[in-house]
Design a protein around this motif. Structure first.
Motif, PDB file in Angstrom:
ATOM      1  N   ASP A 144       0.582  -1.402   0.220  1.00 25.21           N
ATOM      2  CA  ASP A 144      -0.321   0.349   0.385  1.00 25.21           C
ATOM      3  C   ASP A 144       1.143   1.178   0.061  1.00 25.21           C
ATOM      4  OD1 ASP A 144      -1.910  -1.407  -0.159  1.00 25.21           O
ATOM      5  OD2 ASP A 144      -2.267  -1.447   2.577  1.00 25.21           O
ATOM      6  N   GLY A 145       2.637   1.063   0.238  1.00 27.88           N
ATOM      7  CA  GLY A 145       2.747   1.885  -0.123  1.00 27.88           C
ATOM      8  C   GLY A 145       3.770   2.286   0.989  1.00 27.88           C
ATOM      9  N   ASP A 146       5.179   3.047   1.032  1.00 28.86           N
ATOM     10  CA  ASP A 146       6.219   2.863   1.796  1.00 28.86           C
ATOM     11  C   ASP A 146       5.765   3.429   2.837  1.00 28.86           C
ATOM     12  OD1 ASP A 146       7.137   2.152  -0.270  1.00 28.86           O
ATOM     13  OD2 ASP A 146       8.887   3.290  -0.221  1.00 28.86           O
ATOM     14  N   GLU A 147       4.432   4.914   2.400  1.00 31.26           N
ATOM     15  CA  GLU A 147       3.986   5.590   3.981  1.00 31.26           C
ATOM     16  C   GLU A 147       3.456   4.787   4.923  1.00 31.26           C
ATOM     17  OE1 GLU A 147       5.258   8.225   5.835  1.00 31.26           O
ATOM     18  OE2 GLU A 147       7.120   8.126   4.497  1.00 31.26           O
ATOM     19  N   ALA A 148       2.319   4.762   3.894  1.00 32.76           N
ATOM     20  CA  ALA A 148       1.597   3.618   4.603  1.00 32.76           C
ATOM     21  C   ALA A 148       2.257   2.498   5.682  1.00 32.76           C
ATOM     22  CB  ALA A 148       0.431   3.032   4.002  1.00 32.76           C
ATOM     23  N   TRP A 149       3.412   1.870   5.110  1.00 36.52           N
ATOM     24  CA  TRP A 149       3.906   0.757   5.743  1.00 36.52           C
ATOM     25  C   TRP A 149       4.311   0.890   7.340  1.00 36.52           C
ATOM     26  CZ3 TRP A 149       9.023  -0.526   6.637  1.00 36.52           C
ATOM     27  CH2 TRP A 149       9.537  -2.225   6.992  1.00 36.52           C
TER      28      TRP A 149
END
Length: 314
Positions: A144-149
């Motif tokens: 779901d993308g780096d920032e969501a991770w």
């Protein structure tokens, strides 16, 4: 290993004083494993409850009248002459002054100094349970993308996670995300990177070895100041991890999981048969969640490791 015919049930105490120090007994010269330090206690006799056995043993060994507290864990361990079940209970309140009534030395030890004392194999997983987290989060891929991770890792830490394995498949992404985790959360959580020894060394964090790496390596790949862990599925891998000086291992799958379709779980009985042949702290993995820590510790595990069950959705 041939299974010993003699089985004994020993109850031991984690006795803590007002300063948080823990009492250790030193085994005397006429006992098995003489000279090693251990948690005080002794054999549970027929007709005794665990509480009665521990109260009696502490009276005989230390001259105290103990109030037996909460259960900590059970440790199954095979010795050459016996199969041992070590049941561990907390003792925070007692009457009298502890002293070595059977000629044994005793000492009060700060929890972070316990690893300096040579102890029998069954006592070592207890030290781990007192000092290491009961849950080990393994990260999923950042789909779901780096920032969501990264936000999910932050939420996991807020929820009490204190040990994380960073597992991302692509080298460039793994390096960037690992650096981001260390920069943002390195003071709040113990970080291990999956398989990448060079990256772990560069970042000053731990490494989690794959099962094939454990069998290939001839020496511990990082200094004692950095964690080294290993994924294990059988006794040979567990023994190799112990020889390498790994700080802990992950053993499983205990139950069937969606991530390994068609792979039958070990089951708890087989987990115990493997666990009792090493002294290495072990997390159970495979169908485990936060609610399974007590069950895992009933079978000698340090706690549980998981991906989905410990990963918060943000």
């Amino acid at each position: 290993m041939t299974s010993p015919s003699r089985s004994i049930h020993v109850v031991a105490a984690v006795i803590t004083d007002a300063r948080g120090r823990i009492l250790l007994n030193r085994r005397t010269g006429d006992s098995d494993m003489a000279g090693l330090w251990e948690f005080p206690g002794g054999k549970r006799e027929p007709g005794e409850t665990s509480e009665q056995a521990l109260i009696r043993e502490l009276r005989e060994e230390l001259g105290i009248e103990a109030e037996v507290g909460e259960w900590v864990m059970d440790v199954p361990q095979i010795y050459p002459d016996k199969r041992l079940r070590l049941e561990v209970r907390r003792v925070q309140h007692w009457k009298g002054t502890a002293r070595g009534r059977e000629g044994q030395a005793i000492t009060w030890v700060a929890p972070d100094k316990l690893s300096r004392y040579s102890m029998p194999p069954a006592d070592l997983p207890v030290v781990a349970a007192l000092r290491q987290p009961g849950q080990y989060l393994i990260t999923p891929e950042p789909t779901d993308g780096d920032e969501a991770w990264l936000a999910s890792i932050e939420a996991a830490i807020a929820g009490g996670i204190r040990r994380v394995q960073l597992r991302t498949p692509m080298a460039a992404q793994r390096q960037a995300l690992a650096k981001a985790v260390v920069e943002r959360f390195g003071k709040q959580v113990e970080v291990l990177v999956n398989r990448d020894i060079a990256l772990a060394s560069e970042l000053g964090v731990g490494v989690h070895l794959g099962s094939e790496q454990v069998l290939q390596l001839q020496a511990r790949p990082l200094p004692e100041s950095l964690l080294v862990a290993a994924s294990c599925h059988d006794l040979a891998q567990l023994q190799a991890a112990q020889r390498l000086g790994c700080d802990f291992a992950v053993l499983g799958p205990v139950q069937p999981t969606a991530s390994h379709p068609g792979v039958a779980g070990l089951g708890w009985d087989a987990f115990v048969e493997l666990r009792e042949q090493v002294s290495l702290p072990i997390y159970a993995i495979g169908g485990m969640g936060a609610g399974d820590v007590e069950t895992a510790r009933r079978h000698g595990a340090l706690g549980v490791a998981a991906i989905r069950a410990l990963w918060p959705s943000c």
